[in-house]
Motif scaffolding. Structure first.
Motif, PDB file in Angstrom:
ATOM      1  N   TYR A 166       0.890  -1.164   0.000  1.00  0.00           N
ATOM      2  CA  TYR A 166       0.000   0.000   0.000  1.00  0.00           C
ATOM      3  C   TYR A 166       0.918   1.200   0.000  1.00  0.00           C
ATOM      4  CZ  TYR A 166      -3.730   3.208   1.544  1.00  0.00           C
ATOM      5  OH  TYR A 166      -4.630   4.229   1.652  1.00  0.00           O
ATOM      6  N   PRO A 167       1.128   1.921  -1.108  1.00  0.00           N
ATOM      7  CA  PRO A 167       0.460   1.858  -2.407  1.00  0.00           C
ATOM      8  C   PRO A 167       0.493   0.467  -3.043  1.00  0.00           C
ATOM      9  CG  PRO A 167       2.070   3.660  -2.310  1.00  0.00           C
ATOM     10  CD  PRO A 167       2.254   2.864  -1.085  1.00  0.00           C
ATOM     11  N   HIS A 168      -0.609   0.179  -3.767  1.00  0.00           N
ATOM     12  CA  HIS A 168      -0.787  -1.161  -4.323  1.00  0.00           C
ATOM     13  C   HIS A 168       0.000  -1.331  -5.613  1.00  0.00           C
ATOM     14  CE1 HIS A 168      -3.785  -1.286  -1.313  1.00  0.00           C
ATOM     15  NE2 HIS A 168      -4.823  -0.905  -2.017  1.00  0.00           N
ATOM     16  N   VAL A 169       1.304  -1.460  -5.483  1.00  0.00           N
ATOM     17  CA  VAL A 169       2.113  -1.672  -6.688  1.00  0.00           C
ATOM     18  C   VAL A 169       2.106  -3.143  -7.109  1.00  0.00           C
ATOM     19  CG1 VAL A 169       3.606   0.336  -6.317  1.00  0.00           C
ATOM     20  CG2 VAL A 169       4.223  -1.856  -5.279  1.00  0.00           C
ATOM     21  N   ASP A 170       1.518  -4.011  -6.282  1.00  0.00           N
ATOM     22  CA  ASP A 170       1.556  -5.458  -6.572  1.00  0.00           C
ATOM     23  C   ASP A 170       0.192  -6.035  -6.934  1.00  0.00           C
ATOM     24  OD1 ASP A 170       0.410  -5.189  -4.043  1.00  0.00           O
ATOM     25  OD2 ASP A 170       1.289  -7.044  -3.277  1.00  0.00           O
ATOM     26  N   MET A 171      -0.662  -5.237  -7.558  1.00  0.00           N
ATOM     27  CA  MET A 171      -1.999  -5.754  -7.888  1.00  0.00           C
ATOM     28  C   MET A 171      -1.930  -6.887  -8.909  1.00  0.00           C
ATOM     29  SD  MET A 171      -4.525  -2.445  -7.676  1.00  0.00           S
ATOM     30  CE  MET A 171      -3.662  -1.294  -8.718  1.00  0.00           C
ATOM     31  N   ALA A 172      -1.215  -6.643 -10.023  1.00  0.00           N
ATOM     32  CA  ALA A 172      -1.107  -7.691 -11.048  1.00  0.00           C
ATOM     33  C   ALA A 172      -0.373  -8.908 -10.486  1.00  0.00           C
ATOM     34  CB  ALA A 172      -0.404  -7.152 -12.287  1.00  0.00           C
ATOM     35  N   GLU A 173       0.650  -8.640  -9.688  1.00  0.00           N
ATOM     36  CA  GLU A 173       1.436  -9.723  -9.083  1.00  0.00           C
ATOM     37  C   GLU A 173       0.555 -10.581  -8.160  1.00  0.00           C
ATOM     38  OE1 GLU A 173       4.978  -7.975  -7.295  1.00  0.00           O
ATOM     39  OE2 GLU A 173       5.005  -9.611  -5.831  1.00  0.00           O
ATOM     40  N   THR A 174      -0.360  -9.930  -7.430  1.00  0.00           N
ATOM     41  CA  THR A 174      -1.260 -10.675  -6.540  1.00  0.00           C
ATOM     42  C   THR A 174      -2.211 -11.552  -7.348  1.00  0.00           C
ATOM     43  OG1 THR A 174      -1.109  -8.907  -4.922  1.00  0.00           O
ATOM     44  CG2 THR A 174      -2.924 -10.470  -4.654  1.00  0.00           C
ATOM     45  N   GLY A 175      -2.697 -11.023  -8.467  1.00  0.00           N
ATOM     46  CA  GLY A 175      -3.530 -11.843  -9.350  1.00  0.00           C
ATOM     47  C   GLY A 175      -2.777 -13.080  -9.810  1.00  0.00           C
ATOM     48  N   ALA A 176      -1.494 -12.862 -10.138  1.00  0.00           N
ATOM     49  CA  ALA A 176      -0.673 -13.995 -10.597  1.00  0.00           C
ATOM     50  C   ALA A 176      -0.478 -15.013  -9.472  1.00  0.00           C
ATOM     51  CB  ALA A 176       0.679 -13.489 -11.097  1.00  0.00           C
ATOM     52  N   ARG A 177      -0.323 -14.522  -8.226  1.00  0.00           N
ATOM     53  CA  ARG A 177      -0.148 -15.425  -7.088  1.00  0.00           C
ATOM     54  C   ARG A 177      -1.422 -16.243  -6.865  1.00  0.00           C
ATOM     55  NH1 ARG A 177       0.204 -12.685  -2.303  1.00  0.00           N
ATOM     56  NH2 ARG A 177       1.308 -11.107  -3.469  1.00  0.00           N
ATOM     57  N   ALA A 178      -2.577 -15.588  -6.993  1.00  0.00           N
ATOM     58  CA  ALA A 178      -3.855 -16.303  -6.873  1.00  0.00           C
ATOM     59  C   ALA A 178      -3.971 -17.359  -7.969  1.00  0.00           C
ATOM     60  CB  ALA A 178      -5.015 -15.314  -6.948  1.00  0.00           C
ATOM     61  N   ALA A 179      -3.516 -17.006  -9.171  1.00  0.00           N
ATOM     62  CA  ALA A 179      -3.577 -17.949 -10.298  1.00  0.00           C
ATOM     63  C   ALA A 179      -2.718 -19.179 -10.016  1.00  0.00           C
ATOM     64  CB  ALA A 179      -3.109 -17.257 -11.577  1.00  0.00           C
ATOM     65  N   ARG A 180      -1.546 -18.958  -9.418  1.00  0.00           N
ATOM     66  CA  ARG A 180      -0.663 -20.100  -9.125  1.00  0.00           C
ATOM     67  C   ARG A 180      -1.282 -21.010  -8.060  1.00  0.00           C
ATOM     68  NH1 ARG A 180       3.353 -16.091  -9.889  1.00  0.00           N
ATOM     69  NH2 ARG A 180       3.585 -15.770  -7.645  1.00  0.00           N
ATOM     70  N   LEU A 181      -1.984 -20.403  -7.082  1.00  0.00           N
ATOM     71  CA  LEU A 181      -2.669 -21.215  -6.067  1.00  0.00           C
ATOM     72  C   LEU A 181      -3.765 -22.063  -6.724  1.00  0.00           C
ATOM     73  CD1 LEU A 181      -3.148 -22.005  -3.103  1.00  0.00           C
ATOM     74  CD2 LEU A 181      -4.613 -19.988  -2.873  1.00  0.00           C
ATOM     75  N   LEU A 182      -4.519 -21.439  -7.628  1.00  0.00           N
ATOM     76  CA  LEU A 182      -5.574 -22.177  -8.333  1.00  0.00           C
ATOM     77  C   LEU A 182      -4.967 -23.315  -9.151  1.00  0.00           C
ATOM     78  CD1 LEU A 182      -8.525 -22.500  -9.216  1.00  0.00           C
ATOM     79  CD2 LEU A 182      -8.154 -20.700 -10.916  1.00  0.00           C
ATOM     80  N   ASP A 183      -3.873 -23.007  -9.833  1.00  0.00           N
ATOM     81  CA  ASP A 183      -3.197 -24.022 -10.653  1.00  0.00           C
ATOM     82  C   ASP A 183      -2.707 -25.182  -9.790  1.00  0.00           C
ATOM     83  OD1 ASP A 183      -1.762 -24.871 -13.221  1.00  0.00           O
ATOM     84  OD2 ASP A 183      -0.087 -24.695 -11.811  1.00  0.00           O
ATOM     85  N   GLN A 184      -2.171 -24.846  -8.619  1.00  0.00           N
ATOM     86  CA  GLN A 184      -1.675 -25.879  -7.703  1.00  0.00           C
ATOM     87  C   GLN A 184      -2.815 -26.800  -7.257  1.00  0.00           C
ATOM     88  OE1 GLN A 184       0.214 -24.264  -4.096  1.00  0.00           O
ATOM     89  NE2 GLN A 184      -0.545 -26.087  -3.025  1.00  0.00           N
ATOM     90  N   ILE A 185      -3.965 -26.201  -6.939  1.00  0.00           N
ATOM     91  CA  ILE A 185      -5.121 -27.007  -6.514  1.00  0.00           C
ATOM     92  C   ILE A 185      -5.574 -27.923  -7.660  1.00  0.00           C
ATOM     93  CG2 ILE A 185      -7.535 -26.911  -5.752  1.00  0.00           C
ATOM     94  CD1 ILE A 185      -6.797 -24.207  -4.368  1.00  0.00           C
ATOM     95  N   LEU A 186      -5.567 -27.376  -8.885  1.00  0.00           N
ATOM     96  CA  LEU A 186      -6.003 -28.167 -10.039  1.00  0.00           C
ATOM     97  C   LEU A 186      -5.031 -29.317 -10.324  1.00  0.00           C
ATOM     98  CD1 LEU A 186      -7.158 -25.247 -12.356  1.00  0.00           C
ATOM     99  CD2 LEU A 186      -8.627 -27.048 -11.439  1.00  0.00           C
ATOM    100  N   ARG A 187      -3.733 -29.030 -10.199  1.00  0.00           N
ATOM    101  CA  ARG A 187      -2.732 -30.049 -10.510  1.00  0.00           C
ATOM    102  C   ARG A 187      -2.722 -31.168  -9.481  1.00  0.00           C
ATOM    103  NH1 ARG A 187       1.934 -28.518  -9.594  1.00  0.00           N
ATOM    104  NH2 ARG A 187       1.607 -26.283  -9.327  1.00  0.00           N
ATOM    105  N   THR A 188      -2.825 -30.787  -8.182  1.00  0.00           N
ATOM    106  CA  THR A 188      -2.672 -31.784  -7.122  1.00  0.00           C
ATOM    107  C   THR A 188      -4.002 -32.408  -6.717  1.00  0.00           C
ATOM    108  OG1 THR A 188      -2.952 -30.124  -5.385  1.00  0.00           O
ATOM    109  CG2 THR A 188      -0.696 -30.529  -6.157  1.00  0.00           C
ATOM    110  N   GLY A 189      -5.097 -31.701  -7.051  1.00  0.00           N
ATOM    111  CA  GLY A 189      -6.400 -32.173  -6.604  1.00  0.00           C
ATOM    112  C   GLY A 189      -6.593 -32.013  -5.109  1.00  0.00           C
ATOM    113  N   LYS A 190      -5.663 -31.294  -4.455  1.00  0.00           N
ATOM    114  CA  LYS A 190      -5.743 -31.115  -3.002  1.00  0.00           C
ATOM    115  C   LYS A 190      -5.943 -29.647  -2.660  1.00  0.00           C
ATOM    116  CE  LYS A 190      -2.737 -34.931  -1.663  1.00  0.00           C
ATOM    117  NZ  LYS A 190      -1.345 -35.119  -2.053  1.00  0.00           N
ATOM    118  N   ARG A 191      -6.762 -29.425  -1.644  1.00  0.00           N
ATOM    119  CA  ARG A 191      -6.980 -28.065  -1.158  1.00  0.00           C
ATOM    120  C   ARG A 191      -6.168 -27.888   0.117  1.00  0.00           C
ATOM    121  NH1 ARG A 191     -11.215 -29.392  -4.260  1.00  0.00           N
ATOM    122  NH2 ARG A 191     -12.649 -27.746  -4.898  1.00  0.00           N
ATOM    123  N   PRO A 192      -5.189 -26.967   0.107  1.00  0.00           N
ATOM    124  CA  PRO A 192      -4.383 -26.781   1.319  1.00  0.00           C
ATOM    125  C   PRO A 192      -5.255 -26.299   2.482  1.00  0.00           C
ATOM    126  CG  PRO A 192      -3.879 -25.090  -0.320  1.00  0.00           C
ATOM    127  CD  PRO A 192      -4.805 -26.058  -0.977  1.00  0.00           C
TER     128      PRO A 192
END
Ligand SMILES: [Zn+2]
Length: 495
Positions: A166-192
């Protein structure tokens, strides 16, 4: 390769603010792209520091195919109207249902939306998304650092991931981090395994800046806890202007409940460090006059009228203090007043005319500023931002103008027609003002300005002048907040 539905609906609601977010506010966007449905949303956010843009890029790079549903954002304000919520949410759900089956859902949310009909706007949105896709399809959302996260939001999804700057210089980066979490769940079939805790004190937004303590240290510790535990952690200081039960700070994360618990302890221990020095307008201007120099201006943050926190950017208290003290090489921006901007365009560059600036929101203690002003420069409000926070945002702020007051020739004001927080130097350059050459730069912003303006500032003073985005949350008249919350760090308890 998975098929993933993409959507977004961002609003930060200050329930104490003077105007609501109706559908037209989402069409305008307030600096963000206007409301988008279907495939066009991909082009609308592309290349900008927007969470969905980061998520889309990351998911495509991971080989997934994407379906656009709906994406919308508006300037922070009072409640989202029921009409705007139902139209945007309705369109999102309908497009999601017609895209089924999907393997996953990514959503770009703010996390502090209060709707006329729902206190927990995102909770309701996520309930409908979950209902549409069923219990087994993973849903992951990115959130603003100013999210007021509710238990319902947390329980309805498989992952929530918040900004860390804050200032939010990491907005796009946060979206990418969320995407990697989603990808991890899809790949492993496990929800942390997830854990979620709310904290029991509020803090004003000027003290939430991640460039300064205590947030700087908290986010550093968050990173260390992640490195040690392998968890994905978030800390949301919250948006302390939304009068509903769950307003406030939270910590949450996935993969290591112990690490989330430790992060809660870190935030809890930092309470006293969130106290912050605020200046009244006359004092701030006096100090700025004595210390500001061309090349290293003093920057004044008119925090309580921040359009990024529900202000309309039209109060005149700080501008009047600059004029009363005959400040030199001073500029205030952006004052949001479409009628005055239009009048400047009608009068024409180089002419002098009587203006009645701002004061449109009728905030207690505030009134328009009447006087003669020279129209120094005009602009059409179309430019691309270059600062770290709004980088790549294609602004359409309507007619803009730079005026110089006859009452104090050293004071200039930048007018815009559409609401947007003054967090990018291009907003000034567009109408011929180079901020660095001023001695005093007064901004309608709380913290976001620091990304682009702190590097040129001799010092930053946070100013308490009339406006609806109170710097001290204890000054609001809370009615729905859960009991037992301290209304400021070490402050009075809401009973
Ligand atoms: Zn925010």
């Amino acid at each position: 390769m998975a098929r993933i539905a993409i959507g977004g609906f961002q609003h930060e609601t200050n329930t104490f603010a003077p105007s609501k977010a109706d559908y037209s506010a989402f069409e305008a966007g307030g600096g963000w792209p206007g409301v988008q449905y279907g495939e066009p949303l991909f082009g609308a956010v592309e290349g900008a520091n927007i969470p969905a843009a980061g998520a889309i890029q990351a998911l495509r790079a991971l080989g997934h195919s994407l379906v656009g549903t709906a994406w919308a954002a508006a300037s922070p304000s009072a409640h989202v109207t029921a009409d705007a919520f139902e139209r945007i949410c309705g369109e999102m759900i309908q497009r999601l249902k017609s895209a089924l089956p999907v393997d996953g859902v990514y959503l770009d949310l703010h996390g502090a939306m209060v709707v006329d009909t729902y206190d927990d706007g995102e909770g309701e949105l996520l309930r409908r998304v979950r209902e549409a896709v069923g219990p087994r399809v993973p849903v992951v959302a990115s959130l603003d650092l100013h999210a007021n996260v509710t238990r319902a939001m947390f329980d309805l999804v498989d992952g929530l991931v918040a900004y860390r700057t804050y200032p939010h210089v990491d907005m796009a980066e946060t979206g990418a981090r969320a995407a990697r979490l989603l990808d991890q769940i899809l790949r492993t079939g496990k929800r942390p395994a997830g854990a979620f805790h709310q904290l029991d004190y509020l803090t004003g937004i000027p003290s939430q800046c991640s460039f300064i303590q205590p947030c700087k240290g908290i986010y550093e510790e968050l990173g260390r806890l992640e490195d040690k535990s392998g968890a994905m952690l978030s800390f949301t200081p919250g948006f302390p202007m939304a009068d509903f039960g769950d307003c406030g700070m939270a910590v949450f994360g996935y993969g290591a409940p112990d690490a989330v618990e430790r992060l809660r302890g870190v935030v809890s221990d930092a309470e006293k460090d969130f106290a912050m020095e605020l200046h009244d307008a006359p004092d701030a201007v006096r100090r700025a006059k004595s210390r500001g120099e061309a090349g290293t201006p003093v920057v004044l943050a008119d925090t309580q009228d921040n359009p990024g926190a529900g202000g309309n950017g039209d109060t005149t208290g700080l501008l009047k203090a600059l004029i009363q003290q005959q400040a030199e090489e001073a500029v205030l921006g952006m004052l949001i007043d479409s009628a005055s901007a239009r009048r400047a365009h009608e009068a024409g560059q180089g002419t002098t005319a009587v203006f009645n600036l701002g004061g449109l929101s009728r905030i207690p203690g505030d009134a328009p500023l009447a006087g003669e002003f020279t129209v120094e420069r005009l602009g059409d409000g179309r430019f691309t931002s270059t600062g770290p926070m709004f980088k790549g945002f294609r602004m359409t702020l309507g007619p803009m103008a730079q005026l110089r007051t006859r009452a104090a020739p050293g004071v200039r004001v930048v007018l815009a027609s559409r609401k947007c927080q003054a967090a990018d130097q291009e907003m000034f350059r567009h109408v011929g003002v180079e901020p660095r050459r001023s001695r005093i730069v007064a901004l309608k912003s709380s913290v976001h300005f620091r990304a682009d303006f702190e590097p040129i500032a001799r010092e930053v003073l946070v100013v308490k002048s009339p406006g609806p985005a109170l710097a001290d949350p204890a000054e609001f008249k809370w009615t729905k907040l859960r009991k037992g919350v301290r209304l400021r760090p070490l402050g009075p308890v809401h009973a």
